[in-house]
Design a protein around this motif. Sequence first.
Motif, mmCIF file in Angstrom:
data_model
loop_
_atom_site.group_PDB
_atom_site.id
_atom_site.type_symbol
_atom_site.label_atom_id
_atom_site.label_comp_id
_atom_site.label_asym_id
_atom_site.label_seq_id
_atom_site.Cartn_x
_atom_site.Cartn_y
_atom_site.Cartn_z
ATOM 1 N N ARG A 101 -3.428 -6.678 -5.823
ATOM 2 C CA ARG A 101 -3.227 -5.659 -4.951
ATOM 3 C C ARG A 101 -2.732 -6.169 -3.654
ATOM 4 O O ARG A 101 -2.942 -7.400 -3.259
ATOM 5 N N SER A 102 -1.575 -5.743 -2.995
ATOM 6 C CA SER A 102 -0.955 -6.118 -2.022
ATOM 7 C C SER A 102 -0.685 -4.769 -1.117
ATOM 8 O O SER A 102 -0.431 -3.724 -1.347
ATOM 9 N N ASP A 103 -0.847 -5.130 0.363
ATOM 10 C CA ASP A 103 -0.936 -4.284 1.533
ATOM 11 C C ASP A 103 -0.042 -4.946 2.449
ATOM 12 O O ASP A 103 -0.373 -6.099 2.755
ATOM 13 N N PHE A 104 0.754 -4.209 2.886
ATOM 14 C CA PHE A 104 1.584 -4.508 4.183
ATOM 15 C C PHE A 104 1.937 -3.436 5.151
ATOM 16 O O PHE A 104 1.759 -2.598 5.126
ATOM 17 N N ALA A 105 2.022 -3.941 6.204
ATOM 18 C CA ALA A 105 2.184 -3.267 7.472
ATOM 19 C C ALA A 105 3.453 -2.478 7.117
ATOM 20 O O ALA A 105 4.584 -2.540 6.479
ATOM 21 N N GLY A 106 3.191 -1.060 7.426
ATOM 22 C CA GLY A 106 4.549 0.068 7.399
ATOM 23 C C GLY A 106 4.379 0.707 6.143
ATOM 24 O O GLY A 106 5.630 1.479 6.045
ATOM 25 N N GLN A 107 3.884 0.241 5.165
ATOM 26 C CA GLN A 107 3.579 0.926 3.909
ATOM 27 C C GLN A 107 3.132 2.210 3.922
ATOM 28 O O GLN A 107 2.361 2.593 4.508
#
Length: 111
Positions: free
Chosen positions: A105-111
Amino acid sequence: MEAIPDISGTVIFVVVLEIREAAIARFLELLNPVLDAMRHEASFVSAVLHRDPSDPGRFMLYETWTDLDDVVRVQMGRDYRQAYWAELPDLLRSERGVQIWQPVRSDFAGQ
C-alpha cells in the motif's frame, strides 16, 4: 548468482551502507552519478538516499523499480556503476545490507 525471488510488479530495494568517516565524501562522489544515471532506466521508478541523523556515516538507499529481473540481470552491470562497485568495499566499515520488499500500500499527501 543467487536465485532471483519470484516477484512480479514493483519491487523495493532497501540498502543500508555504513561508510567509514574518512570515506563519506568519496562515497557520495561515486554514488551521485549512479543515482543520476539510474533515473533514465526504463524500469526505474524512484530512489531516495537517507542519512542517519545520529550517525553521519550510515546511509539508507530506498529504490523502487518495476522489474526485479531487469535490475538483477541488467541494471547491476551497467557501465555507470563500475567505479562505484570497484571502490565500495574499501569505503564500507561493515558489510552492506540489502533487502528486497514488495509494496502492499502507498499513501501520499494530497491523495
